[in-house]
Each structure stands twice: as structure tokens, then as C-alpha cells.
Scaffold this motif. Sequence first.
Motif, PDB file in Angstrom:
ATOM      1  N   SER A 141      -0.915 -12.452   2.973  1.00 16.68           N
ATOM      2  CA  SER A 141      -2.359 -12.699   3.004  1.00 16.68           C
ATOM      3  C   SER A 141      -3.024 -12.072   1.786  1.00 16.68           C
ATOM      4  O   SER A 141      -4.065 -12.538   1.338  1.00 16.68           O
TER       5      SER A 141
ATOM      6  N   MET B  20      -4.454  -3.610  14.062  1.00 22.41           N
ATOM      7  CA  MET B  20      -5.352  -2.496  13.710  1.00 22.41           C
ATOM      8  C   MET B  20      -6.528  -2.404  14.683  1.00 22.41           C
ATOM      9  O   MET B  20      -7.012  -1.325  14.999  1.00 22.41           O
TER      10      MET B  20
ATOM     11  N   TYR C  70      -4.357   0.760   4.516  1.00 26.91           N
ATOM     12  CA  TYR C  70      -5.618   0.307   5.117  1.00 26.91           C
ATOM     13  C   TYR C  70      -5.280  -0.003   6.562  1.00 26.91           C
ATOM     14  O   TYR C  70      -4.421  -0.840   6.836  1.00 26.91           O
TER      15      TYR C  70
ATOM     16  N   LYS D 101     -10.943  -1.391  10.631  1.00 29.79           N
ATOM     17  CA  LYS D 101     -12.139  -1.927   9.971  1.00 29.79           C
ATOM     18  C   LYS D 101     -13.403  -1.266  10.507  1.00 29.79           C
ATOM     19  O   LYS D 101     -13.526  -1.070  11.715  1.00 29.79           O
TER      20      LYS D 101
ATOM     21  N   SER E 111      -9.049 -11.508   3.438  1.00 28.86           N
ATOM     22  CA  SER E 111      -8.110 -10.542   4.008  1.00 28.86           C
ATOM     23  C   SER E 111      -8.293  -9.240   3.229  1.00 28.86           C
ATOM     24  O   SER E 111      -8.309  -9.262   1.990  1.00 28.86           O
ATOM     25  N   GLY E 112      -8.416  -8.144   3.961  1.00 31.43           N
ATOM     26  CA  GLY E 112      -8.750  -6.880   3.308  1.00 31.43           C
ATOM     27  C   GLY E 112      -7.834  -6.541   2.143  1.00 31.43           C
ATOM     28  O   GLY E 112      -8.289  -6.229   1.035  1.00 31.43           O
ATOM     29  N   SER E 113      -6.513  -6.629   2.376  1.00 28.08           N
ATOM     30  CA  SER E 113      -5.575  -6.224   1.330  1.00 28.08           C
ATOM     31  C   SER E 113      -5.660  -7.117   0.092  1.00 28.08           C
ATOM     32  O   SER E 113      -5.224  -6.724  -0.992  1.00 28.08           O
TER      33      SER E 113
ATOM     34  N   ASP F 254       5.060  -1.637   6.174  1.00 26.36           N
ATOM     35  CA  ASP F 254       3.801  -2.213   6.664  1.00 26.36           C
ATOM     36  C   ASP F 254       3.959  -2.731   8.088  1.00 26.36           C
ATOM     37  O   ASP F 254       4.888  -2.366   8.779  1.00 26.36           O
TER      38      ASP F 254
ATOM     39  N   ALA G 260       0.818  -1.214   0.000  1.00 28.69           N
ATOM     40  CA  ALA G 260       0.000   0.000   0.000  1.00 28.69           C
ATOM     41  C   ALA G 260       0.852   1.264   0.000  1.00 28.69           C
ATOM     42  O   ALA G 260       1.880   1.344   0.675  1.00 28.69           O
TER      43      ALA G 260
ATOM     44  N   ARG H 103      -7.195  -5.913  -3.230  1.00 26.22           N
ATOM     45  CA  ARG H 103      -6.415  -5.115  -4.193  1.00 26.22           C
ATOM     46  C   ARG H 103      -5.555  -5.976  -5.101  1.00 26.22           C
ATOM     47  O   ARG H 103      -5.119  -5.515  -6.156  1.00 26.22           O
TER      48      ARG H 103
ATOM     49  N   SER I  20      -1.410  -7.968  11.419  1.00 24.31           N
ATOM     50  CA  SER I  20      -2.086  -6.693  11.121  1.00 24.31           C
ATOM     51  C   SER I  20      -3.490  -6.664  11.706  1.00 24.31           C
ATOM     52  O   SER I  20      -3.948  -5.643  12.222  1.00 24.31           O
ATOM     53  N   ARG I  21      -4.184  -7.821  11.596  1.00 22.21           N
ATOM     54  CA  ARG I  21      -5.585  -7.866  12.043  1.00 22.21           C
ATOM     55  C   ARG I  21      -5.721  -7.448  13.509  1.00 22.21           C
ATOM     56  O   ARG I  21      -6.544  -6.614  13.857  1.00 22.21           O
TER      57      ARG I  21
HETATM   58  C1  DP6 Z   1      -0.421  -2.631   7.198  1.00 20.65           C
HETATM   59  O1  DP6 Z   1      -5.090  -7.096   4.832  1.00 20.65           O
HETATM   60  O2  DP6 Z   1      -3.400  -8.214   6.350  1.00 20.65           O
HETATM   61  O3  DP6 Z   1      -0.440  -4.068   5.310  1.00 20.65           O
HETATM   62  O4  DP6 Z   1      -7.915  -7.570   6.525  1.00 20.65           O
HETATM   63  O5  DP6 Z   1      -7.244  -8.214   8.820  1.00 20.65           O
HETATM   64  O6  DP6 Z   1      -6.519  -9.600   6.869  1.00 20.65           O
HETATM   65  P1  DP6 Z   1      -6.864  -8.204   7.385  1.00 20.65           P
HETATM   66  O7  DP6 Z   1      -5.560  -7.329   7.302  1.00 20.65           O
HETATM   67  P2  DP6 Z   1      -4.438  -7.175   6.155  1.00 20.65           P
HETATM   68  O8  DP6 Z   1      -3.872  -5.747   6.579  1.00 20.65           O
HETATM   69  C2  DP6 Z   1      -2.932  -5.056   5.838  1.00 20.65           C
HETATM   70  C3  DP6 Z   1      -2.447  -3.881   6.610  1.00 20.65           C
HETATM   71  C4  DP6 Z   1      -1.239  -3.173   6.031  1.00 20.65           C
HETATM   72  C5  DP6 Z   1      -1.639  -1.989   5.177  1.00 20.65           C
HETATM   73  C6  DP6 Z   1      -2.174  -2.283   3.804  1.00 20.65           C
HETATM   74  O9  DP6 Z   1      -1.799  -3.285   3.168  1.00 20.65           O
HETATM   75  O10 DP6 Z   1      -2.958  -1.456   3.329  1.00 20.65           O
END
Ligand code: DP6
Length: 331
Positions: free
Chosen positions: A106, A197, A16, A19, A138-140, A284, A12, A143, A193-194
Motif C-alpha cells: 500500500s 492498529m 507507525y 491513528k 495509506s499512511g505509510s 511488519d 519502517a 514516506r 494493518s488498518r
Molecule cells: C506495520 O500504512 O498499511 O507497516 O494507513 O491504514 O493504510 P493504513 O496503514 P499502513 O500501515 C503500516 C503499518 C506498518 C508499520 C509502518 O509501516 O510504519
Amino acid sequence: MKKTAKANSNIALVKYWGKRNEQIILPTNSNISMTLSGFNTTTTVEFSSDYKQDQVELNEQNLSEGRELEQIVKHLDLIRRQAGMEEKAKVVSKNNFPTAAGLASSASGFAALSLAASKAAGLNLDKKELSILARQGSGSASRSVEGGFVEWLKGSKEDGSDSFGNQIAPPEHWPEFRMITTIVATEEKKIKSRAGMKQTMKTSPYYKGWLDTVEEDFNVVRKGILDKNFSVVGKTAQKNALKMHATMQTTLPPIIYWNPATMRILHSVIEWHESGMDCFFTIDAGPNVKVLCLEKDVEELKKRIEALDGVKEAIVCEPGEEAKTIEKHLF
Ligand code: DP6
């Protein structure tokens, strides 16, 4: 049916971090990444009534218990529900880089799993649907479905139907852009990360500052990518990463991913930039720094980075391709 997919990881430029819905993974802020050439996951999935339970092999290790297995089985359940089927699956997955050291395994992992498993289940999802599916793993990962420069829009709907990865520009738009990933540690990080955050949202007094300013970073980086303005993108991405770390360093207990080699790289990049070199960093939830630069400076920077104490490796990544199915199965 058996299908195999390959997905690139992403890093990124606007993070991100937080949540608004933990169940279906919706972010508190829109964010932007670059899909990386070089760091990828290949995953083969087969559904069959011969399998009595889901079997998962990750990097040549059978997962028999634990959170990773639970997350993958939960994701397969989601796909089975969408496809209206009950067959269990065999999943074999391989990363070409160390898992979980802040190299976004992830992201490529759930993007490859979503594509391979949805195809193997007979679903023919379009890019948006695939990104929405990957996001719930997983959020990232939302993308990594797309190539090049990608935004993940936070959306406003409760069901998440407007929160997915969207390409801002393909890899060919800015082929000179580089991220040099410096490997200073390859062991798994202690706090994922989960959890990081979540703790930040709960206890950092600075999280409000993050939310108040991240949208502006998003708009600046988005425009900077479209204009191919390296100094704007680099400067803003660096500031954004430091802001994210400031929020996590001020939680209770604090989360500090940096080690002495990380600090050495951060200070060096700032110093090199001050003496005229076109470079910035992002980082990250882990100790490994990614140095942002353009093709013209990559050789010199790689040399300088590799000379720093504690750097095990420096890997140059370019804007990478979208997730794809491939013919060569892993089993
Ligand atoms: C710091 O996508 O690993 O890399 O959604 O809980 O699986 P979950 O988290 P994840 O978080 C990534 C966080 C980061 C910033 C980013 O990639 O945007």
C-alpha cells in the motif's frame, strides 16, 4: 492526460501503529522508514470523458468490487476535487512483488497512484503536498514519496497540513545499509494493518506503553541514521518492532502474524547477533522478517537465511530512490 509513476516501497525502522484521525490518516506517533530499492509499484493513470466509470487493473486483474477498489476510487475523488475536474479514470498498476504479505504494497501503491494521478489531473504538487495526498490513501505511502531515510511527522494540526514524509538523509548518505527481506509466505494476510492498529488502540492494555516509549525510539533512530551508527539503529528498530507486535498480540482477539518459519528467523538472528554478527530484524504486519545488516555481511547472512527451513526467498534491498514519473506507460 495519461501519466505513469514508479514508487518504491518502504520498511519502517520506527513503526507507525495507530491513528489519531482515521478520515485523513494522521498517526498517533512520528515514525521512520527506509525507502527500498527493489520492491516497487508502477502505475499509469489516464483521466478522460470517454470513461463512464473508474476502471482499475491491479497486477493484471480487473477490480470490479471490494475494499481495494473503493479505496482507489476514493483517492481519485480526492484528486478530482483538488483539480476541479470530473472525468473518470483508467488506472493500471503493477507490483514487482506479492501484494499484502507485509511487504508494504500500500505504501508504494498509493505513492505511485498519487504521483501519476495528480500529474495526469494537471496538478503540480511539491513533495510535501504529494506526501500529504499519498498519506490519505495509506499512511505509510506518505514516506514512499521520498528516497533514502524518511520520517513521517505526526504533526499537531487537525487538518493534517503538518503531517507528511520528510527526508532525513538521501540514499547516498548510507549506501552500505541493507534490508534482507525473507519471504516465508506470499498469501494475503487475514488482518490488514488498518484493522490491526484500530483493534490494538481499542483493546490492548499495552498500547499506552507503546505511546509512552515510541518517541524515544524515534529520536534515537533519527540520530543513529545521521551518525550512521548501525548498532544503535538496528538494536532500536528491533526493539520497536517487537513492542509493536506485543501490543497487537495482546488485543482481543489476538493478532499473531508470526508462523513457525518467522520464529525460526527471529531466533536465528538473535543467536547470530549474540555470536558476533552485526545483524538485527524488523517485522511488519505479516510473517515476513526483514534482516537489517551492512553490505559487508550481506553475502554470509543471505546464505544463512536461505538455509533455514521455510524460507522461500531472501531478497536484498538497499536504500532506494524517491517516487518518479516515467515515460513508459502500462497501457
Ligand atoms: C506495520 O500504512 O498499511 O507497516 O494507513 O491504514 O493504510 P493504513 O496503514 P499502513 O500501515 C503500516 C503499518 C506498518 C508499520 C509502518 O509501516 O510504519
